[in-house]
Design a protein around this motif. Structure first.
Motif, PDB file in Angstrom:
ATOM      1  N   LEU A 206      -1.642   0.701  -2.251  1.00 44.28           N
ATOM      2  CA  LEU A 206      -1.868   1.122  -0.873  1.00 44.28           C
ATOM      3  C   LEU A 206      -1.384   0.031   0.061  1.00 44.28           C
ATOM      4  O   LEU A 206      -1.591  -1.155  -0.211  1.00 44.28           O
ATOM      5  CB  LEU A 206      -3.359   1.339  -0.609  1.00 44.28           C
TER       6      LEU A 206
ATOM      7  N   GLY B 191      -5.503   5.065   4.249  1.00 44.91           N
ATOM      8  CA  GLY B 191      -6.044   5.140   2.916  1.00 44.91           C
ATOM      9  C   GLY B 191      -5.629   6.442   2.253  1.00 44.91           C
ATOM     10  O   GLY B 191      -6.373   7.006   1.465  1.00 44.91           O
ATOM     11  N   ALA B 192      -4.426   6.949   2.575  1.00 41.53           N
ATOM     12  CA  ALA B 192      -3.886   8.161   1.964  1.00 41.53           C
ATOM     13  C   ALA B 192      -4.818   9.357   2.129  1.00 41.53           C
ATOM     14  O   ALA B 192      -4.874  10.239   1.305  1.00 41.53           O
ATOM     15  CB  ALA B 192      -3.590   7.917   0.487  1.00 41.53           C
TER      16      ALA B 192
ATOM     17  N   THR C 247      -0.099  -5.291  -0.335  1.00 39.18           N
ATOM     18  CA  THR C 247      -0.170  -4.057  -1.110  1.00 39.18           C
ATOM     19  C   THR C 247      -1.247  -4.223  -2.160  1.00 39.18           C
ATOM     20  O   THR C 247      -1.293  -5.257  -2.843  1.00 39.18           O
ATOM     21  CB  THR C 247       1.178  -3.761  -1.796  1.00 39.18           C
TER      22      THR C 247
ATOM     23  N   VAL D  19      -9.852   8.365  -1.937  1.00 43.37           N
ATOM     24  CA  VAL D  19      -8.527   7.825  -2.297  1.00 43.37           C
ATOM     25  C   VAL D  19      -8.481   7.461  -3.784  1.00 43.37           C
ATOM     26  O   VAL D  19      -7.472   7.667  -4.450  1.00 43.37           O
ATOM     27  CB  VAL D  19      -8.219   6.567  -1.444  1.00 43.37           C
TER      28      VAL D  19
END
Length: 199
Positions: free
Chosen positions: A99, A150-151, A119, A197
């Motif tokens: 992430l 956070g997707a 990352t 996530v």
């Protein structure tokens, strides 16, 4: 459970989530108010619709099935389909995931260093291992923002935010540093979003 509880209400059919503050709980029902910044899916919630409920309270997570009993604007009433159960996922269970992260040092005088990119290499509900150009070795605490969201589809505007203690910091051969973090402060809402996530 703690009086200050945040819940994720997830529509079973399509996975859409809304996040809400728990207002009142009684045997078999729950009243919530959907958070204004996280209400993009609230219009999908209709009486009779089955949902999955996850509640963050202190360091614990609880989950269960429910049915929408009523909705008026951002006010939501659920009928529980059974008892809430403690979620078994331990805070230390790590998931390998990449992430994007922004990280900055927190100095003892309360000031901050500049934001640096990073990352994640892995993550859990209790912390992160990340790769970053930041040399955090001389510091004890940092602030992190995971995102861009956070997707999380519904919250693409907002990063997941946390403060953390530096557990370790090592130089990498390829450059930059490998930094292990243990969360010291993360909002209940962001714990729920991070849990989503990591699933």
């Amino acid at each position: 459970m703690n009086a200050e509880r945040v819940a994720e209400v997830r529509v079973q059919q399509d996975g859409t989530s809304v996040y809400a503050q728990v207002r009142r709980m009684s045997q078999g029902s729950m009243e919530l108010q959907v958070l204004a910044d996280h209400d993009s899916g609230v219009g999908l919630l209709r009486p009779g619709m089955p949902v999955l409920l996850t509640i963050a309270s202190r360091a614990r997570l609880y989950a269960g099935a429910a049915v929408v009993a009523d909705r008026s604007g951002r006010d939501l009433t659920l009928t529980m389909a059974g008892a809430l159960r403690s979620v078994e996922r331990r805070r230390g269970d790590r998931t390998e995931i990449a992430l994007p992260v922004m990280i900055r040092v927190l100095y003892p005088d309360g000031s901050f260093g500049p934001w640096q990119p990073g990352t994640t290499l892995n993550a859990s509900l209790g912390g992160l291992l990340l790769s970053t150009p930041l040399d955090a070795g001389a510091s004890r605490y940092v602030e992190v923002r995971m995102g861009p969201a956070g997707a999380d589809r519904q919250d693409a505007r907002e990063p997941i935010r946390a403060r953390a203690r530096i557990a370790h910091c090592h130089a990498q051969e390829a450059g930059g540093h490998r930094v292990g973090l243990a969360f010291t402060s993360i909002a209940h809402l962001d714990t729920l979003r991070l849990m989503r996530v990591l699933q």
